[in-house]
Scaffold this motif. Structure first.
Motif, mmCIF file in Angstrom:
data_model
loop_
_atom_site.group_PDB
_atom_site.id
_atom_site.type_symbol
_atom_site.label_atom_id
_atom_site.label_comp_id
_atom_site.label_asym_id
_atom_site.label_seq_id
_atom_site.Cartn_x
_atom_site.Cartn_y
_atom_site.Cartn_z
ATOM 1 N N ALA A 102 42.269 28.314 38.606
ATOM 2 C CA ALA A 102 43.243 28.866 37.668
ATOM 3 C C ALA A 102 42.588 29.376 36.385
ATOM 4 N N SER A 103 41.563 28.681 35.911
ATOM 5 C CA SER A 103 40.909 29.090 34.674
ATOM 6 C C SER A 103 39.985 30.288 34.878
ATOM 7 N N HIS A 104 39.761 30.662 36.135
ATOM 8 C CA HIS A 104 38.921 31.819 36.445
ATOM 9 C C HIS A 104 39.741 32.915 37.134
ATOM 10 N N TRP A 105 41.012 33.018 36.737
ATOM 11 C CA TRP A 105 41.916 33.982 37.349
ATOM 12 C C TRP A 105 41.436 35.416 37.163
ATOM 13 N N TYR A 106 40.709 35.670 36.058
ATOM 14 C CA TYR A 106 40.267 37.028 35.767
ATOM 15 C C TYR A 106 39.211 37.526 36.751
ATOM 16 N N GLU A 107 38.586 36.614 37.484
ATOM 17 C CA GLU A 107 37.585 37.019 38.469
ATOM 18 C C GLU A 107 38.227 37.688 39.692
ATOM 19 N N TYR A 108 39.517 37.552 39.825
ATOM 20 C CA TYR A 108 40.228 38.052 41.005
ATOM 21 C C TYR A 108 40.852 39.423 40.758
ATOM 22 N N TYR A 109 40.280 40.190 39.847
ATOM 23 C CA TYR A 109 40.898 41.471 39.487
ATOM 24 C C TYR A 109 40.981 42.427 40.669
ATOM 25 N N TRP A 110 40.051 42.347 41.633
ATOM 26 C CA TRP A 110 40.126 43.207 42.811
ATOM 27 C C TRP A 110 41.351 42.854 43.656
ATOM 28 N N VAL A 111 41.703 41.577 43.667
ATOM 29 C CA VAL A 111 42.900 41.151 44.406
ATOM 30 C C VAL A 111 44.147 41.764 43.774
ATOM 31 N N TYR A 112 44.227 41.713 42.444
ATOM 32 C CA TYR A 112 45.390 42.269 41.747
ATOM 33 C C TYR A 112 45.473 43.785 41.955
ATOM 34 N N LEU A 113 44.328 44.439 41.905
ATOM 35 C CA LEU A 113 44.307 45.897 42.100
ATOM 36 C C LEU A 113 44.719 46.265 43.519
ATOM 37 N N PHE A 114 44.220 45.512 44.493
ATOM 38 C CA PHE A 114 44.579 45.759 45.887
ATOM 39 C C PHE A 114 46.078 45.525 46.102
#
Length: 269
Positions: free
Chosen positions: A95-107
């Protein structure tokens, strides 16, 4: 090849079983209640055959392609190697590293937008809305407004899965915004906006979005597919209502602004 035909036969029989009650109701009301012959019977029967085969191939396509693709993409995009995250180093605190998943959000955003644009039910509603309004409602404008709402909602929904935050918070806040917008939005667009939220949860959007949610909750450490995997469709139902009413409100504001500007120019002359 034999397995394919066996699978086809199983899905075919299941589809006939599901469609049969609809046929009974339609033909029963026409022949028993209305007591009138079915017009263009041959054409209707051919249409039902097309519907059955279409549903069979569609369901097989979901099982063979859309669901696996959604899960595969979610697995690949959340791979710690791809993200550059060492789970041991962060102690599983995703949860504290949610920003690492930006490719998931973009997809998720791209999938939400593209599937909604291709949604047959939305196309039908947009065309009918344009016809009824005498061209006042632009079909493409409506489709893009709904697609943006779905795209944002799916992106936000994947963020919720990654962070593990409660679903009800997003839904409650979303409906509060919808209620406030309903008060101020043009009356002519409200019913259409509410319908737009429903037509997005249809044949194209639901399979991919569901597969993405389940795949994401399965591959993100600490997430439960049953608790976290579902709920994306609820997002896709709420946010298009907001985006369509926002689109109408923006159009109304721009029209009022242009009218005021024209009146000011005419007064100066």
């Amino acid at each position: 090849m034999t397995e394919w035909f066996e699978h086809f036969a199983t899905v075919f029989v299941s589809t006939i079983h599901d469609v049969f009650p609809i046929v009974v109701i339609i033909f029963g009301f026409q022949l028993v209640v209305l007591r009138r012959p079915i017009p263009h019977l041959k054409r209707v029967l051919i249409g039902f055959v097309f519907v059955i085969f279409g549903l069979v191939f569609f369901l097989m396509g979901l099982e063979e392609a859309l669901f696996p693709i959604g899960k595969l993409m979610a697995k690949q995009l959340t791979d710690p190697v791809f993200l550059g995250i060492e789970l041991d180093a962060i102690g599983g605190d995703i949860a504290s590293h949610w920003y690492e998943y930006y490719w998931v959000y973009l997809f998720a955003f791209a999938i939400g937008f593209s599937t909604t644009i291709a949604e047959p039910s939305l196309i039908a509603v947009a065309i009918k809305a344009s016809e009824v309004s005498g061209g006042a409602i632009n079909p493409w404008g409506l489709r893009i407004a709904v697609a943006i709402g779905v795209a944002v909602s799916i992106g936000l929904g994947t963020f919720r899965i990654v962070t593990g935050t409660p679903l009800y918070i997003y839904i409650i806040v979303g409906y509060i915004i919808v209620i406030i917008q309903t008060v101020y939005a043009p009356k002519s667009i409200i019913a259409l906006a509410y319908d737009s939220g429903g037509v997005t949860t249809s044949t194209v959007t639901v399979p991919l979005v569901t597969a993405l949610g389940l795949g994401l909750s399965t591959t993100v450490p600490g997430r439960d597919p049953l608790l976290d995997g579902f709920g994306l469709i609820a997002f896709a139902s709420v946010f298009p209502i907001m985006s369509v009413m926002g689109y109408a409100q923006l159009g109304e504001w721009l029209a009022a602004r242009n009218s005021k500007s024209d009146n000011t120019t005419s007064g100066e002359e």
